[in-house]
Design a protein around this motif. Structure first.
Motif, PDB file in Angstrom:
ATOM      1  N   LYS A  83       0.873  -1.078  -0.169  1.00  0.00           N
ATOM      2  CA  LYS A  83      -0.067  -0.409   0.217  1.00  0.00           C
ATOM      3  C   LYS A  83       1.193   1.139  -0.260  1.00  0.00           C
ATOM      4  O   LYS A  83       1.265   1.261   0.816  1.00  0.00           O
ATOM      5  CB  LYS A  83      -0.731   0.152   1.101  1.00  0.00           C
ATOM      6  CG  LYS A  83      -2.160  -1.032   1.036  1.00  0.00           C
ATOM      7  CD  LYS A  83      -3.373  -0.066   0.591  1.00  0.00           C
ATOM      8  CE  LYS A  83      -4.629  -0.604   0.575  1.00  0.00           C
ATOM      9  NZ  LYS A  83      -5.457  -0.556  -0.114  1.00  0.00           N
ATOM     10  N   TRP A  84       0.851   2.262  -1.067  1.00  0.00           N
ATOM     11  CA  TRP A  84       1.094   3.215  -0.686  1.00  0.00           C
ATOM     12  C   TRP A  84       0.233   4.579  -0.359  1.00  0.00           C
ATOM     13  O   TRP A  84      -0.876   3.902  -0.349  1.00  0.00           O
ATOM     14  CB  TRP A  84       1.353   4.462  -1.674  1.00  0.00           C
ATOM     15  CG  TRP A  84       2.095   3.687  -3.296  1.00  0.00           C
ATOM     16  CD1 TRP A  84       2.444   2.236  -4.132  1.00  0.00           C
ATOM     17  CD2 TRP A  84       3.565   3.490  -2.793  1.00  0.00           C
ATOM     18  NE1 TRP A  84       4.158   1.780  -4.268  1.00  0.00           N
ATOM     19  CE2 TRP A  84       4.490   3.251  -4.261  1.00  0.00           C
ATOM     20  CE3 TRP A  84       4.708   5.091  -2.458  1.00  0.00           C
ATOM     21  CZ2 TRP A  84       6.258   3.210  -4.283  1.00  0.00           C
ATOM     22  CZ3 TRP A  84       5.690   4.718  -2.635  1.00  0.00           C
ATOM     23  CH2 TRP A  84       7.027   4.101  -3.479  1.00  0.00           C
ATOM     24  N   ASN A  85       0.485   5.565   0.513  1.00  0.00           N
ATOM     25  CA  ASN A  85       0.460   6.740   1.253  1.00  0.00           C
ATOM     26  C   ASN A  85       1.254   7.974   0.706  1.00  0.00           C
ATOM     27  O   ASN A  85       2.424   7.522   0.904  1.00  0.00           O
ATOM     28  CB  ASN A  85       0.089   6.317   2.754  1.00  0.00           C
ATOM     29  CG  ASN A  85      -0.184   5.193   3.316  1.00  0.00           C
ATOM     30  OD1 ASN A  85      -1.240   5.797   4.160  1.00  0.00           O
ATOM     31  ND2 ASN A  85       0.891   4.045   3.639  1.00  0.00           N
ATOM     32  N   ALA A  86       0.257   9.163   0.442  1.00  0.00           N
ATOM     33  CA  ALA A  86       0.789  10.197   0.457  1.00  0.00           C
ATOM     34  C   ALA A  86       0.445  10.901   0.868  1.00  0.00           C
ATOM     35  O   ALA A  86      -1.037  11.029   0.995  1.00  0.00           O
ATOM     36  CB  ALA A  86       0.907  10.785  -1.099  1.00  0.00           C
ATOM     37  N   GLY A  87       1.072  12.264   0.423  1.00  0.00           N
ATOM     38  CA  GLY A  87       0.077  13.459   1.559  1.00  0.00           C
ATOM     39  C   GLY A  87       0.833  14.352   2.130  1.00  0.00           C
ATOM     40  O   GLY A  87       1.706  14.526   1.336  1.00  0.00           O
ATOM     41  N   VAL A 106       3.245  16.522  12.145  1.00  0.00           N
ATOM     42  CA  VAL A 106       1.230  16.033  12.021  1.00  0.00           C
ATOM     43  C   VAL A 106       1.525  16.066  10.319  1.00  0.00           C
ATOM     44  O   VAL A 106       1.790  16.900   9.487  1.00  0.00           O
ATOM     45  CB  VAL A 106       0.460  16.268  12.727  1.00  0.00           C
ATOM     46  CG1 VAL A 106       0.466  16.181  14.181  1.00  0.00           C
ATOM     47  CG2 VAL A 106       0.554  18.395  12.402  1.00  0.00           C
ATOM     48  N   SER A 107       0.769  15.330   9.801  1.00  0.00           N
ATOM     49  CA  SER A 107      -0.102  14.771   7.874  1.00  0.00           C
ATOM     50  C   SER A 107      -0.728  14.510   7.722  1.00  0.00           C
ATOM     51  O   SER A 107      -1.501  13.427   8.957  1.00  0.00           O
ATOM     52  CB  SER A 107       1.632  13.320   7.191  1.00  0.00           C
ATOM     53  OG  SER A 107       1.160  12.916   8.248  1.00  0.00           O
ATOM     54  N   VAL A 108      -1.322  14.467   6.641  1.00  0.00           N
ATOM     55  CA  VAL A 108      -2.616  14.420   6.727  1.00  0.00           C
ATOM     56  C   VAL A 108      -2.316  13.181   5.571  1.00  0.00           C
ATOM     57  O   VAL A 108      -1.614  13.697   3.640  1.00  0.00           O
ATOM     58  CB  VAL A 108      -4.022  15.423   6.173  1.00  0.00           C
ATOM     59  CG1 VAL A 108      -4.966  13.739   5.256  1.00  0.00           C
ATOM     60  CG2 VAL A 108      -3.744  15.848   6.923  1.00  0.00           C
ATOM     61  N   MET A 109      -2.790  11.957   5.258  1.00  0.00           N
ATOM     62  CA  MET A 109      -2.451  11.278   3.993  1.00  0.00           C
ATOM     63  C   MET A 109      -3.227  10.751   3.094  1.00  0.00           C
ATOM     64  O   MET A 109      -4.558  10.097   4.066  1.00  0.00           O
ATOM     65  CB  MET A 109      -1.903   9.876   4.505  1.00  0.00           C
ATOM     66  CG  MET A 109      -0.644  10.000   6.080  1.00  0.00           C
ATOM     67  SD  MET A 109       1.213  11.171   4.978  1.00  0.00           S
ATOM     68  CE  MET A 109       1.736   9.390   4.293  1.00  0.00           C
ATOM     69  N   TYR A 110      -3.363  10.317   2.308  1.00  0.00           N
ATOM     70  CA  TYR A 110      -3.694   9.266   1.395  1.00  0.00           C
ATOM     71  C   TYR A 110      -3.554   8.267   0.609  1.00  0.00           C
ATOM     72  O   TYR A 110      -2.844   8.450   0.287  1.00  0.00           O
ATOM     73  CB  TYR A 110      -4.341   9.993   0.067  1.00  0.00           C
ATOM     74  CG  TYR A 110      -5.990   9.544  -0.723  1.00  0.00           C
ATOM     75  CD1 TYR A 110      -6.519  10.024  -1.010  1.00  0.00           C
ATOM     76  CD2 TYR A 110      -5.298   8.754  -1.768  1.00  0.00           C
ATOM     77  CE1 TYR A 110      -8.102   9.162  -1.592  1.00  0.00           C
ATOM     78  CE2 TYR A 110      -5.803   8.023  -2.767  1.00  0.00           C
ATOM     79  CZ  TYR A 110      -7.408   8.508  -2.758  1.00  0.00           C
ATOM     80  OH  TYR A 110      -8.024   7.654  -3.449  1.00  0.00           O
ATOM     81  N   ARG A 111      -4.146   7.474   1.130  1.00  0.00           N
ATOM     82  CA  ARG A 111      -4.153   5.891   0.953  1.00  0.00           C
ATOM     83  C   ARG A 111      -4.469   5.218  -0.109  1.00  0.00           C
ATOM     84  O   ARG A 111      -5.853   5.384  -0.457  1.00  0.00           O
ATOM     85  CB  ARG A 111      -4.585   4.486   1.836  1.00  0.00           C
ATOM     86  CG  ARG A 111      -3.961   5.220   2.966  1.00  0.00           C
ATOM     87  CD  ARG A 111      -4.330   4.369   4.516  1.00  0.00           C
ATOM     88  NE  ARG A 111      -4.116   2.577   3.616  1.00  0.00           N
ATOM     89  CZ  ARG A 111      -4.012   2.203   4.000  1.00  0.00           C
ATOM     90  NH1 ARG A 111      -3.123   2.277   5.153  1.00  0.00           N
ATOM     91  NH2 ARG A 111      -4.119   0.262   4.050  1.00  0.00           N
ATOM     92  N   PHE A 112      -3.768   4.559  -1.206  1.00  0.00           N
ATOM     93  CA  PHE A 112      -3.584   4.356  -3.032  1.00  0.00           C
ATOM     94  C   PHE A 112      -3.809   2.905  -2.586  1.00  0.00           C
ATOM     95  O   PHE A 112      -3.493   2.041  -1.579  1.00  0.00           O
ATOM     96  CB  PHE A 112      -2.896   4.782  -4.194  1.00  0.00           C
ATOM     97  CG  PHE A 112      -1.979   6.134  -3.639  1.00  0.00           C
ATOM     98  CD1 PHE A 112      -3.229   6.702  -4.600  1.00  0.00           C
ATOM     99  CD2 PHE A 112      -0.857   6.622  -3.387  1.00  0.00           C
ATOM    100  CE1 PHE A 112      -3.281   7.885  -5.193  1.00  0.00           C
ATOM    101  CE2 PHE A 112      -0.880   7.910  -3.092  1.00  0.00           C
ATOM    102  CZ  PHE A 112      -2.129   8.845  -4.016  1.00  0.00           C
ATOM    103  N   TRP A 132      -8.448   7.730   3.806  1.00  0.00           N
ATOM    104  CA  TRP A 132      -7.866   8.884   4.225  1.00  0.00           C
ATOM    105  C   TRP A 132      -7.560   7.767   5.856  1.00  0.00           C
ATOM    106  O   TRP A 132      -7.677   7.534   6.645  1.00  0.00           O
ATOM    107  CB  TRP A 132      -8.698   9.956   4.820  1.00  0.00           C
ATOM    108  CG  TRP A 132      -9.248  10.331   2.767  1.00  0.00           C
ATOM    109  CD1 TRP A 132     -10.238  10.118   2.235  1.00  0.00           C
ATOM    110  CD2 TRP A 132      -8.223  11.796   2.045  1.00  0.00           C
ATOM    111  NE1 TRP A 132     -10.309  11.393   1.264  1.00  0.00           N
ATOM    112  CE2 TRP A 132      -9.154  11.517   1.485  1.00  0.00           C
ATOM    113  CE3 TRP A 132      -7.408  12.604   2.478  1.00  0.00           C
ATOM    114  CZ2 TRP A 132      -8.400  12.536   0.289  1.00  0.00           C
ATOM    115  CZ3 TRP A 132      -7.005  13.561   1.869  1.00  0.00           C
ATOM    116  CH2 TRP A 132      -7.465  12.982   0.660  1.00  0.00           C
ATOM    117  N   GLY A 133      -6.249   9.339   6.076  1.00  0.00           N
ATOM    118  CA  GLY A 133      -5.990   8.599   7.501  1.00  0.00           C
ATOM    119  C   GLY A 133      -4.822  10.180   8.130  1.00  0.00           C
ATOM    120  O   GLY A 133      -4.613  11.099   6.738  1.00  0.00           O
ATOM    121  N   ALA A 134      -3.878  10.450   8.946  1.00  0.00           N
ATOM    122  CA  ALA A 134      -3.619  10.887   9.788  1.00  0.00           C
ATOM    123  C   ALA A 134      -2.449  10.194  10.880  1.00  0.00           C
ATOM    124  O   ALA A 134      -3.086   8.980  10.914  1.00  0.00           O
ATOM    125  CB  ALA A 134      -4.596  12.223  10.444  1.00  0.00           C
ATOM    126  N   ALA A 135      -0.998  11.053  10.879  1.00  0.00           N
ATOM    127  CA  ALA A 135      -0.018  10.517  11.054  1.00  0.00           C
ATOM    128  C   ALA A 135       0.887  11.783  11.680  1.00  0.00           C
ATOM    129  O   ALA A 135       0.115  12.847  11.774  1.00  0.00           O
ATOM    130  CB  ALA A 135       0.779  10.150   9.672  1.00  0.00           C
TER     131      ALA A 135
END
Length: 175
Positions: free
Chosen positions: A21-25, A169-175, A148-151
């Motif tokens: 899984k990829w996450n980008a944010g 802090v980051s907001v991440m979108y998971r592909f 969607w997630g947060a880190a």
């Protein structure tokens, strides 16, 4: 090493597998040595459930000073950015969350640009400097939905001549 690889891949083959899984944010952070907020981008690849690799680029807000003494004036701009690659050991994880220890490497770059003028005299200079950094810290990610997630991360960057604490802090979108 074969045993570690076997265990890692075995952990990645369950029903809640996040491997591949990829996450980008986007990231918002703060560097304590630089004393400025940063904004950046981040990508995370889940190799297996237990291990991920993350890359990030952060640009810190610049610091500017202007001096005016009537006939003469000067200005200075100081800019920083860093780039990082960190490995995550996801030691505590569930369906929607993971808590991880991180170890990685980074590069911190600074550039000072100055400009002076007095009458017809003008001078512009710039100086750059950089340092390789070791990254050590802890973080966590919570996925609100499938996409969607947060880190949150708290890491310490160690480099020649010093170091800094960097919470982010980051907001991440998971592909």
């Amino acid at each position: 090493m074969s045993l570690v690889a076997l265990v890692g891949f075995a952990q990645g083959n369950n029903l809640n597998d996040r491997s591949g899984k990829w996450n980008a944010g986007i990231v918002i952070g703060y560097g304590t040595d630089i004393s400025k907020p940063s904004f950046g981008i981040r990508g995370v690849y889940d190799i297996v459930d237990a291990f991920s690799v993350a890359g990030s680029f952060n640009y810190y807000l610049k610091e500017s000073e202007d001096f005016d003494a009537g006939y003469a004036s000067a200005s200075a701009d100081l800019k920083w950015w860093d780039i990082n690659v960190d490995g995550h050991w996801n030691f505590f994880r569930g369906n929607n969350y993971k808590i991880y220890a991180l170890v990685g490497i980074g590069y911190i770059h600074s550039k000072l640009t100055t400009s002076e003028s007095a009458g017809e005299y003008e001078r512009d200079d710039s100086v750059s400097d950089g340092a390789v950094a070791g990254n050590f810290g802890i973080g966590g990610q919570y996925n609100f939905t499938e996409q969607w997630g947060a880190a949150f991360e708290a890491k310490y960057q160690v480099y020649s001549g010093g170091g800094q604490f960097v919470p982010a802090v980051s907001v991440m979108y998971r592909f």
